[in-house]
Design an enzyme around this catalytic site. Structure first.
Site, mmCIF file in Angstrom:
data_model
loop_
_atom_site.group_PDB
_atom_site.id
_atom_site.type_symbol
_atom_site.label_atom_id
_atom_site.label_comp_id
_atom_site.label_asym_id
_atom_site.label_seq_id
_atom_site.Cartn_x
_atom_site.Cartn_y
_atom_site.Cartn_z
ATOM 1 N N THR A 188 0.840 -1.171 -0.059
ATOM 2 C CA THR A 188 -0.135 -0.068 0.035
ATOM 3 C C THR A 188 0.856 1.082 0.073
ATOM 4 O OG1 THR A 188 -0.168 0.081 2.444
ATOM 5 C CG2 THR A 188 -1.950 -1.255 1.397
ATOM 6 N N GLU A 334 -5.669 -3.276 -1.708
ATOM 7 C CA GLU A 334 -6.263 -4.388 -1.204
ATOM 8 C C GLU A 334 -7.271 -5.280 -1.962
ATOM 9 O OE1 GLU A 334 -5.587 -1.785 0.387
ATOM 10 O OE2 GLU A 334 -4.990 -1.878 2.395
ATOM 11 N N LYS A 438 -15.093 15.654 12.914
ATOM 12 C CA LYS A 438 -16.174 15.495 13.831
ATOM 13 C C LYS A 438 -16.240 16.578 14.515
ATOM 14 C CE LYS A 438 -18.611 11.823 16.010
ATOM 15 N NZ LYS A 438 -18.789 10.343 16.671
ATOM 16 N N TRP A 443 -20.553 14.680 11.903
ATOM 17 C CA TRP A 443 -19.518 14.062 10.873
ATOM 18 C C TRP A 443 -19.583 15.450 9.507
ATOM 19 C CZ3 TRP A 443 -16.442 11.147 12.424
ATOM 20 C CH2 TRP A 443 -16.975 9.797 13.074
HETATM 21 P P1 ADP Z 1 -3.303 4.505 -0.132
HETATM 22 O O1 ADP Z 1 -4.481 3.666 0.801
HETATM 23 O O2 ADP Z 1 -2.072 4.497 0.360
HETATM 24 O O3 ADP Z 1 -3.911 5.705 -0.788
HETATM 25 P P2 ADP Z 1 -4.811 3.018 -2.357
HETATM 26 O O4 ADP Z 1 -4.372 3.303 -3.688
HETATM 27 O O5 ADP Z 1 -4.641 1.621 -2.050
HETATM 28 O O6 ADP Z 1 -3.368 3.492 -1.535
HETATM 29 O O7 ADP Z 1 -5.966 3.921 -2.160
HETATM 30 C C1 ADP Z 1 -7.231 3.304 -1.719
HETATM 31 C C2 ADP Z 1 -8.104 4.347 -1.124
HETATM 32 O O8 ADP Z 1 -8.139 5.515 -2.309
HETATM 33 C C3 ADP Z 1 -9.289 3.846 -1.012
HETATM 34 O O9 ADP Z 1 -9.526 3.570 0.238
HETATM 35 C C4 ADP Z 1 -10.099 5.251 -1.055
HETATM 36 O O10 ADP Z 1 -10.075 6.007 0.260
HETATM 37 C C5 ADP Z 1 -9.351 6.296 -1.836
HETATM 38 N N1 ADP Z 1 -9.994 5.856 -3.311
HETATM 39 C C6 ADP Z 1 -9.892 5.144 -4.489
HETATM 40 N N2 ADP Z 1 -10.817 5.423 -5.285
HETATM 41 C C7 ADP Z 1 -11.476 6.593 -4.925
HETATM 42 C C8 ADP Z 1 -12.566 7.134 -5.554
HETATM 43 N N3 ADP Z 1 -13.169 7.038 -6.799
HETATM 44 N N4 ADP Z 1 -13.122 8.253 -4.616
HETATM 45 C C9 ADP Z 1 -12.766 8.471 -3.580
HETATM 46 N N5 ADP Z 1 -11.742 7.845 -2.830
HETATM 47 C C10 ADP Z 1 -11.285 6.714 -3.447
#
Ligand code: ADP
Length: 548
Positions: A188, A334, A438, A443
């Site tokens: 990640t 993931e 919050k 929220w």
């Molecule tokens: P990191 O967690 O380090 O940023 P990732 O690329 O695995 O690396 O990120 C996944 C996260 O990116 C998701 O859990 C979400 O929070 C965010 N994400 C992915 N696609 C979208 C989207 N279309 N809109 C909003 N958030 C998104």
């Protein structure tokens, strides 16, 4: 009763063999800053066999890990197939990790060989002394000469990629592989914590690639397509595109290290790309360049996919003005990553905001549920929010050397994303659990505030974080980058936002920067901003709240 079907294994070599035979004349283009070097799938396939034979000669076999530290280019694609086909595990290293994180992930994954681009070799050399398991480096010349002094710092055998391939006569015996064996791994990017390793199987990779075109029917990667692969190949396997494109015969345009707005916009035009995918910050840069260069011919482009972070509506309308549709996808390292893609549902016009502003529709193969604050499962009413949980054959069930039980809930992955789902399976992400604000027990959605601020014409970038507040517990701090030459003030922006969000959401605290810090994969880095805010490093302007 026993089923009578053959038990064919769903493996990466199966994808490789199919693309090499059926789509032998599709092409891989690699940009060198001026022109594109081209190779057919057949030519790439022959080199994959030689690379595999060479790696085997170097002692790489089943269960070993091979790291790649490379930009998106043809050689990286070759490693994508050669390493898993040997039964070894392809570990794509993030070029922008901090040195200590880099050494940590190499050691944890036990990379035995690292294939590395010459332009990024110095970055690796800085920490090579701490990499305990690497026996050899294989260097690809990707735009910089290989300096002897850098090679000296590596402390292990250094081989030249092209010399290795040239020494192989071709032809390799592939092992029989179990579809459930490890094929690739990706850490990640560490946006919210330390990087954790996710290990993909052959089967999960095959199923994800096979499901992709079904999930994105408006923008498939087929053999009439040419995909500009902008998402780094170290970021969730470039969202699976190399496998999808190879399987279905789509040309791939590899931009190497030329990932800025100008070269990407020019590549879209010059290569007549039909589709591309990337994070919103990239599409924002590209849009800026396209607006200034209406002479660029993008008539071949069928659309763009944005993912990895919330897509600001301003980008959607900006591209609309140029006649380019932007679709959104949602997922994470993931989840391989694709879990939801925004596609027009039956009866909806292509520009209908009801689906275009949603984050995406759940794709077949992925199950989603929303868990509300009280632990109950929330209804799919498009309004009730909670943490999104997912499960399915391309969703991870743990991390490398870390079962991380807190990330799972009865076998479902807790995504850490907050959102709602409507009755047709359209997901809308309102925040990340770690980013929600919050205020007085209620929220505030940072995503909605950001979208509201970014829709102001004088704003280039905006992000909102929660900061401690004596009275309310937490309040939003808006961090804004003005468009070049613009002089918009915090009062102007607060007034502008007042028509768009609830009054009690309006930030009293504003800070203006030249650029929002970005993560290693180009997303706004809220972790860094929070650190800067708490260290008092941001010049925060307080806007007096007007009486409500
Ligand atoms: P990191 O967690 O380090 O940023 P990732 O690329 O695995 O690396 O990120 C996944 C996260 O990116 C998701 O859990 C979400 O929070 C965010 N994400 C992915 N696609 C979208 C989207 N279309 N809109 C909003 N958030 C998104």
């Amino acid at each position: 009763m026993r089923a009578t079907m053959q038990d064919a294994q769903l493996t990466i070599p199966a994808i490789f063999r199919h693309g090499a035979r059926v789509h032998s004349d599709s092409r891989v283009l690699t940009f060198d800053g001026e022109a594109c070097r081209e190779a057919s799938f057949a030519e790439v396939a022959a080199r994959v066999e030689r690379l595999a034979a060479a790696l085997r000669r170097l002692g790489v076999g089943e269960g070993d890990t091979v790291g790649t530290f490379m930009w998106n280019d043809q050689q990286h694609l070759e490693a994508y197939f050669a390493v898993p086909a040997l039964g070894a595990v392809l570990h794509t290293l993030n070029l922008r990790l901090f040195p200590q994180q880099l050494a940590h992930v190499v050691n944890e994954a036990e990379d035995k060989v690292v294939v590395v681009g010459s332009t990024v070799l110095p970055l690796l050399a800085r920490v090579a002394g701490e990499m305990k398991t690497v026996e050899r480096y294989v260097v690809v010349e990707d735009g910089a000469p290989v300096e002897a002094s850098i090679v000296g710092q590596l402390g292990a055998e250094v081989l030249d990629y092209e010399e290795l391939l040239a020494a192989e006569p071709g032809g390799v015996e592939w092992p029989e592989l179990d579809e459930r064996a490890a094929a690739a791994m990706c850490y990640t990017s560490g946006t919210t914590g330390d990087p954790k390793g996710v290990v993909y199987s052959h089967r999960s990779t095959w199923l994800h690639a096979f499901a992709y075109n079904n999930a994105a029917p408006d923008l498939p990667l087929g053999d009439r397509d040419r995909a500009l692969v902008v998402v780094p190949m170290f970021h969730v396997n470039a969202w699976g595109w190399p496998f999808v494109a190879w399987m279905h015969g789509s040309d791939m345009v590899m931009p190497s290290r030329f990932l800025q707005g100008e070269p990407l916009a020019r590549l879209l035009a010059s290569t007549r790309a039909t589709v591309s995918a990337g994070v919103p910050t990239i599409w924002s840069e590209v849009l800026g360049y396209l607006r200034e260069h209406p002479e660029l011919d993008l008539s071949a482009l069928r659309g763009l996919i944005s993912g990895g972070a919330a897509l600001p509506p301003k980008l959607v309308t900006g591209y609309d003005e140029l006649g380019i549709l932007v679709f959104q996808g949602w997922g994470m390292t993931e989840t391989s990553p694709v879990c939801a893609v925004s596609v027009p549902p039956r009866g909806a016009a292509r520009d209908d905001p009801s689906w275009r502003l949603a984050t995406g529709r759940i794709v077949p193969g992925v199950e989603v549920r929303i868990i509300a604050d009280d632990g109950s499962e929330a209804p799919w009413d498009g309004a009730t929010t909670g943490e999104i949980e997912v499960r399915g054959p391309w969703i991870t069930g743990g991390y490398h050397f870390d079962p991380a039980p807190e990330k799972f809930h009865d076998g479902w992955l807790r995504t850490g994303d907050i959102g709602s789902v409507d009755s047709r399976g359209f997901l809308r992400i309102s925040d990340r659990l770690k980013d929600v604000i919050k205020s007085g027990g209620e929220w505030i959605s940072s995503v909605e505030l950001e979208n509201g601020i970014m829709s102001h014409p004088d704003v280039a970038e905006a992000t909102v974080i929660g900061v401690p507040d004596d009275k309310w517990g937490e309040r939003p701090l808006a961090v804004v980058v003005r468009r070049e030459g613009a002089e918009v003030t915090s009062e102007d922006l607060r007034r502008f936002l007042a028509d768009r969000v609830a009054r009690w959401w309006l930030p009293e605290r504003w800070a203006f920067l030249d650029a929002v810090p970005k993560t290693s994969v180009g997303k706004f880095d809220k972790k860094v901003l929070r650190q800067r805010a708490s260290a008092g490093e941001l010049a925060v302007e307080a806007v007096r709240a007007e009486p409500s």
